[in-house]
Write a protein that holds these residues in place. Structure first.
Motif, PDB file in Angstrom:
ATOM      1  N   THR A   1       4.185   8.500  11.997  1.00 23.60           N
ATOM      2  CA  THR A   1       3.895   7.107  11.629  1.00 23.60           C
ATOM      3  C   THR A   1       2.477   6.974  11.080  1.00 23.60           C
ATOM      4  O   THR A   1       2.237   6.353  10.048  1.00 23.60           O
ATOM      5  CB  THR A   1       4.042   6.187  12.851  1.00 23.60           C
ATOM      6  N   LEU A   2       1.515   7.589  11.759  1.00 22.54           N
ATOM      7  CA  LEU A   2       0.114   7.493  11.336  1.00 22.54           C
ATOM      8  C   LEU A   2      -0.090   8.105   9.951  1.00 22.54           C
ATOM      9  O   LEU A   2      -0.591   7.448   9.039  1.00 22.54           O
ATOM     10  CB  LEU A   2      -0.785   8.210  12.343  1.00 22.54           C
ATOM     11  N   TYR A   3       0.352   9.377   9.778  1.00 22.24           N
ATOM     12  CA  TYR A   3       0.106  10.033   8.495  1.00 22.24           C
ATOM     13  C   TYR A   3       0.940   9.393   7.381  1.00 22.24           C
ATOM     14  O   TYR A   3       0.517   9.307   6.234  1.00 22.24           O
ATOM     15  CB  TYR A   3       0.391  11.537   8.611  1.00 22.24           C
ATOM     16  N   GLY A   4       2.116   8.913   7.779  1.00 24.90           N
ATOM     17  CA  GLY A   4       2.960   8.216   6.793  1.00 24.90           C
ATOM     18  C   GLY A   4       2.269   6.969   6.281  1.00 24.90           C
ATOM     19  O   GLY A   4       2.237   6.706   5.081  1.00 24.90           O
ATOM     20  N   ALA A   5       1.648   6.213   7.204  1.00 19.87           N
ATOM     21  CA  ALA A   5       0.960   4.982   6.805  1.00 19.87           C
ATOM     22  C   ALA A   5      -0.214   5.308   5.889  1.00 19.87           C
ATOM     23  O   ALA A   5      -0.460   4.611   4.895  1.00 19.87           O
ATOM     24  CB  ALA A   5       0.480   4.225   8.038  1.00 19.87           C
ATOM     25  N   ILE A   6      -0.942   6.401   6.204  1.00 18.63           N
ATOM     26  CA  ILE A   6      -2.085   6.787   5.366  1.00 18.63           C
ATOM     27  C   ILE A   6      -1.597   7.174   3.971  1.00 18.63           C
ATOM     28  O   ILE A   6      -2.139   6.718   2.956  1.00 18.63           O
ATOM     29  CB  ILE A   6      -2.867   7.956   6.022  1.00 18.63           C
ATOM     30  N   ALA A   7      -0.535   7.982   3.932  1.00 21.90           N
ATOM     31  CA  ALA A   7      -0.007   8.415   2.637  1.00 21.90           C
ATOM     32  C   ALA A   7       0.478   7.214   1.839  1.00 21.90           C
ATOM     33  O   ALA A   7       0.201   7.089   0.635  1.00 21.90           O
ATOM     34  CB  ALA A   7       1.136   9.401   2.846  1.00 21.90           C
ATOM     35  N   PHE A   8       1.156   6.290   2.497  1.00 19.21           N
ATOM     36  CA  PHE A   8       1.655   5.096   1.812  1.00 19.21           C
ATOM     37  C   PHE A   8       0.498   4.279   1.238  1.00 19.21           C
ATOM     38  O   PHE A   8       0.541   3.824   0.094  1.00 19.21           O
ATOM     39  CB  PHE A   8       2.475   4.241   2.775  1.00 19.21           C
ATOM     40  N   ALA A   9      -0.574   4.140   2.041  1.00 21.03           N
ATOM     41  CA  ALA A   9      -1.732   3.354   1.594  1.00 21.03           C
ATOM     42  C   ALA A   9      -2.334   3.955   0.328  1.00 21.03           C
ATOM     43  O   ALA A   9      -2.669   3.234  -0.616  1.00 21.03           O
ATOM     44  CB  ALA A   9      -2.776   3.282   2.698  1.00 21.03           C
TER      45      ALA A   9
ATOM     46  N   VAL B   1      -0.857   5.973  -1.933  1.00 24.14           N
ATOM     47  CA  VAL B   1       0.066   5.814  -3.063  1.00 24.14           C
ATOM     48  C   VAL B   1       0.083   4.359  -3.539  1.00 24.14           C
ATOM     49  O   VAL B   1      -0.007   4.072  -4.734  1.00 24.14           O
ATOM     50  CB  VAL B   1       1.501   6.258  -2.662  1.00 24.14           C
ATOM     51  N   TYR B   2       0.120   3.430  -2.590  1.00 25.87           N
ATOM     52  CA  TYR B   2       0.160   2.004  -2.923  1.00 25.87           C
ATOM     53  C   TYR B   2      -1.104   1.607  -3.679  1.00 25.87           C
ATOM     54  O   TYR B   2      -1.055   0.958  -4.721  1.00 25.87           O
ATOM     55  CB  TYR B   2       0.289   1.192  -1.629  1.00 25.87           C
ATOM     56  N   TRP B   3      -2.235   2.034  -3.135  1.00 21.51           N
ATOM     57  CA  TRP B   3      -3.533   1.724  -3.746  1.00 21.51           C
ATOM     58  C   TRP B   3      -3.559   2.248  -5.180  1.00 21.51           C
ATOM     59  O   TRP B   3      -3.943   1.550  -6.105  1.00 21.51           O
ATOM     60  CB  TRP B   3      -4.649   2.364  -2.925  1.00 21.51           C
ATOM     61  N   PHE B   4      -3.096   3.491  -5.342  1.00 20.95           N
ATOM     62  CA  PHE B   4      -3.126   4.130  -6.658  1.00 20.95           C
ATOM     63  C   PHE B   4      -2.283   3.337  -7.661  1.00 20.95           C
ATOM     64  O   PHE B   4      -2.752   2.960  -8.722  1.00 20.95           O
ATOM     65  CB  PHE B   4      -2.594   5.561  -6.542  1.00 20.95           C
ATOM     66  N   PHE B   5      -1.051   3.014  -7.269  1.00 21.62           N
ATOM     67  CA  PHE B   5      -0.171   2.307  -8.208  1.00 21.62           C
ATOM     68  C   PHE B   5      -0.646   0.888  -8.469  1.00 21.62           C
ATOM     69  O   PHE B   5      -0.581   0.397  -9.577  1.00 21.62           O
ATOM     70  CB  PHE B   5       1.272   2.310  -7.692  1.00 21.62           C
ATOM     71  N   TYR B   6      -1.168   0.255  -7.417  1.00 21.33           N
ATOM     72  CA  TYR B   6      -1.625  -1.123  -7.590  1.00 21.33           C
ATOM     73  C   TYR B   6      -2.744  -1.183  -8.613  1.00 21.33           C
ATOM     74  O   TYR B   6      -2.732  -1.995  -9.529  1.00 21.33           O
ATOM     75  CB  TYR B   6      -2.099  -1.701  -6.248  1.00 21.33           C
ATOM     76  N   PHE B   7      -3.713  -0.275  -8.511  1.00 20.22           N
ATOM     77  CA  PHE B   7      -4.850  -0.341  -9.434  1.00 20.22           C
ATOM     78  C   PHE B   7      -4.517   0.249 -10.789  1.00 20.22           C
ATOM     79  O   PHE B   7      -5.067  -0.154 -11.800  1.00 20.22           O
ATOM     80  CB  PHE B   7      -6.079   0.319  -8.801  1.00 20.22           C
ATOM     81  N   GLN B   8      -3.571   1.208 -10.807  1.00 20.88           N
ATOM     82  CA  GLN B   8      -3.125   1.742 -12.093  1.00 20.88           C
ATOM     83  C   GLN B   8      -2.543   0.625 -12.952  1.00 20.88           C
ATOM     84  O   GLN B   8      -2.853   0.494 -14.118  1.00 20.88           O
ATOM     85  CB  GLN B   8      -2.034   2.807 -11.879  1.00 20.88           C
ATOM     86  N   SER B   9      -1.671  -0.195 -12.318  1.00 23.07           N
ATOM     87  CA  SER B   9      -0.956  -1.208 -13.082  1.00 23.07           C
ATOM     88  C   SER B   9      -1.856  -2.379 -13.438  1.00 23.07           C
ATOM     89  O   SER B   9      -1.501  -3.237 -14.225  1.00 23.07           O
ATOM     90  CB  SER B   9       0.258  -1.701 -12.292  1.00 23.07           C
ATOM     91  N   ASN B  10      -3.067  -2.409 -12.854  1.00 25.75           N
ATOM     92  CA  ASN B  10      -3.961  -3.529 -13.147  1.00 25.75           C
ATOM     93  C   ASN B  10      -5.225  -3.082 -13.858  1.00 25.75           C
ATOM     94  O   ASN B  10      -6.211  -3.796 -13.902  1.00 25.75           O
ATOM     95  CB  ASN B  10      -4.339  -4.247 -11.853  1.00 25.75           C
ATOM     96  N   VAL B  11      -5.181  -1.870 -14.428  1.00 32.85           N
ATOM     97  CA  VAL B  11      -6.368  -1.335 -15.100  1.00 32.85           C
ATOM     98  C   VAL B  11      -6.858  -2.291 -16.178  1.00 32.85           C
ATOM     99  O   VAL B  11      -6.078  -2.761 -17.007  1.00 32.85           O
ATOM    100  CB  VAL B  11      -6.054   0.039 -15.707  1.00 32.85           C
ATOM    101  N   GLY B  12      -8.132  -2.600 -16.137  1.00 30.98           N
ATOM    102  CA  GLY B  12      -8.732  -3.428 -17.177  1.00 30.98           C
ATOM    103  C   GLY B  12      -8.318  -4.886 -17.115  1.00 30.98           C
ATOM    104  O   GLY B  12      -8.584  -5.659 -18.011  1.00 30.98           O
TER     105      GLY B  12
END
Ligand code: HEC
Length: 190
Positions: free
Chosen positions: A38-46, A48-59
């Motif tokens: 659960t712990l490592y899964g949450a970290i990995a999810f965070a 990946v989520y962070w990456f995609f969220y900021f990727q899609s909002n670049v600029g």
């Protein structure tokens, strides 16, 4: 209390910690797998989520996004307004500095060639006197500009300018009048 509290529990592999509090001791348990997953899964999810969220909002800042949304809303409002253009709306537009200024720009780049920079006419009719050949009600003026006058130099400007610019330029013409009554009404030149 065991006689030898610091000795590792041989059977379970669990170690007793040294400290004691009120005679209570603590085991140093290995964390269970489900908990670690659960712990490592949450970290990995965070990550990946962070990456995609900021990727899609670049600029694209929040402000820019908000402005884009506002423009959509404004465009929808304008369309709604243009869809129900009546004498009242057009007359109100002619009292609005922003519309009138935009209309002035269109008029002084297109219409002035025939109607004069002072709107007093030339090839085309005088647009500031109280005489309207095709009707002086705001909607009538709008229709004349939008549909033109067949067989004359006054072409249909609707297809070229679109409803917004036609409404603006009509507002500009009407801004030279003291009322939208037309034909012998109160349309005194300013
Ligand atoms: C190529 C010349 C020409 C241009 C450019 C032109 N007009 Fe006209 N306009 C005319 C003529 C000619 C008439 C008179 C039509 C007739 O004989 O009934 C006229 C008539 C009108 C009338 C009707 C006036 C009345 O008494 O009912 C309005 C309003 C008008 N024009 C607005 C505009 C606006 C606004 C523009 C710019 C988008 C414009 N015109 C551009 C030539 C022009």
């Amino acid at each position: 209390m065991s006689a030898n509290p610091n000795k590792d529990d041989q059977q379970s592999g669990v170690r007793l910690l040294e400290h004691k509090y009120d005679g209570i001791q603590e085991y140093d348990q290995r964390l269970p797998n489900w908990w670690l997953v659960t712990l490592y899964g949450a970290i990995a999810f965070a990550i990946v989520y962070w990456f995609f969220y900021f990727q899609s909002n670049v600029g694209k800042s929040d402000v820019a996004e908000l402005e884009a949304r506002l423009q959509v809303i404004e465009a929808a409002n304008l369309e709604a307004t243009l869809a129900m253009l009546d004498n009242d709306n057009l007359w109100k537009m002619s009292r609005n500095d922003q519309f009138v200024a935009a209309g002035r720009e269109t008029f002084q780049s297109i219409c002035y060639t025939c109607h004069g920079t002072d709107l007093k006419g030339g090839i085309g009719f005088n647009l500031v006197d109280a005489e309207w050949v095709h009707g002086g009600q705001p909607v009538e003026v709008y229709n004349t500009v939008n549909n033109g006058v067949a067989g004359t130099g006054m072409q249909a400007w609707g297809p070229t300018l679109g409803p917004k610019k036609v409404a603006e330029v009509v507002a500009y013409v009407l801004s030279h009048h003291s009322s939208g009554e037309g034909d012998g009404g109160g349309n005194e030149p300013q």
